[in-house]
Design a protein around this motif. Structure first.
Motif: not given
Length: 302
Positions: A68-76, A133-138, A274-287
């Motif tokens: 739920l926390i991850s979902q809320k972060v993505i939505e925001l 869409k958040l991952l595409e530029p990365r 590639k997105a699987q690995a990049e998603y973890s990096v993205l979530m660490q940054e956003l959190q």
């Protein structure tokens, strides 16, 4: 009855399983006296909704809350970046699911058996589209990577011979011969399938099975279908399911692998990897960027 060997992907909506149940009880347990709503009893001894909720939180609560926390972060973050998911975006993904599950009706049946609703699916798809869409530029994919993947996996991009066929399935050879006779007299194949076929999954589509290749169907059925020319109707074919009358409506010839035709599919595959690995990096940054307070975690520490 399933003529095709099982190739169904079961990844749809899995993340909602624990989440939706936990949230449902969380909502129910937050309303005053509803904490004591009885959900079961044994010899008159009640099991309350609150007891069930506490057990679920203990077993799966942190996992569900993290989701739920991850979902809320993505939505925001999606809102911050003005990312919008259109009805067309969702429908495009829905069509992929329909194809994977053997049609819209078959997908609806799978949902019903799994206890999910179409709204659950669309919410999950909307979230996944925002993540993409958040991952595409990365995620960067070079032409060399595309060509290398093609060369290393060329066999899987070659198209084998395929046929598009319909069938009418019945229990006895006598019934099959009777239908074969009616077809010879000019009666409509699709209508006879709707009226007589025991294949509940395909009868309402006139028995249409779509395209299939070698290895997709049971042996006896496949051999008979591939031996037919376009427009031809088979004699009764016996399989473990009963007796089939088969009609072939289209044939796709085998084709060698083509890089240009495979390019978009390869890009999608590499993006997924590639997105699987990049998603973890993205979530660490956003959190780190968003203020997150986990009261369940704090409660467990006490």
């Amino acid at each position: 009855m399933e003529l095709k060997f099982p190739k169904i992907k079961r990844s749809v909506i899995i993340s909602f399983l624990i989440l939706s149940i936990t949230l449902a009880f969380a909502a129910g347990c937050s309303n005053g006296n509803s904490n004591q709503d009885v959900v079961a009893s044994v010899n008159g001894e009640d099991i309350t909704k609150n007891e069930l909720y506490e057990l679920m939180v203990k077993q799966n609560g942190q996992q569900a809350l993290d989701a739920l926390i991850s979902q809320k972060v993505i939505e925001l973050e999606a809102k911050k970046q003005k990312i919008v998911v259109s009805d067309e975006d969702i429908q495009k993904e829905m069509e992929t699911y329909y194809e994977t599950y053997g049609g819209e009706e078959a997908f609806a049946q799978t949902l019903e058996m799994s206890g999910y609703s179409l709204d659950d699916v669309k919410k999950e798809l909307a979230l996944n589209i925002k993540i993409n869409k958040l991952l595409e530029p990365r995620v960067k994919i070079t032409e060399d990577e595309l060509k290398t993947y093609f060369e290393e996996n060329k066999a899987q991009f070659a198209q084998q011979k395929q046929v598009k066929a319909s069938h009418i399935l019945v229990e006895t050879e006598e019934k099959a011969n009777d239908i074969k006779k009616k077809l010879a007299e000019g009666q409509d194949f699709a209508q006879l399938a709707k009226e007589n076929s025991t294949d509940a999954q395909n009868k309402d589509k006139g028995g249409d099975l779509g395209f299939f290749g070698s290895g997709d169907m049971v042996k006896e059925f496949e051999e008979a279908a591939f031996a037919l020319k376009v427009g031809e109707v088979s004699a009764p074919v016996k399989t473990e399911f009963g007796y089939h009358i088969i009609k072939v409506s289209e044939v796709k010839a085998a084709q060698d692998a083509s890089y240009e035709q495979s390019k978009s599919q390869i890009r999608e595959t590499l993006f997924g990897e590639k997105a699987q690995a990049e998603y973890s990096v993205l979530m660490q940054e956003l959190q780190k960027e968003y203020k997150i307070e986990n009261y369940l975690e704090k409660k467990a520490e006490k």
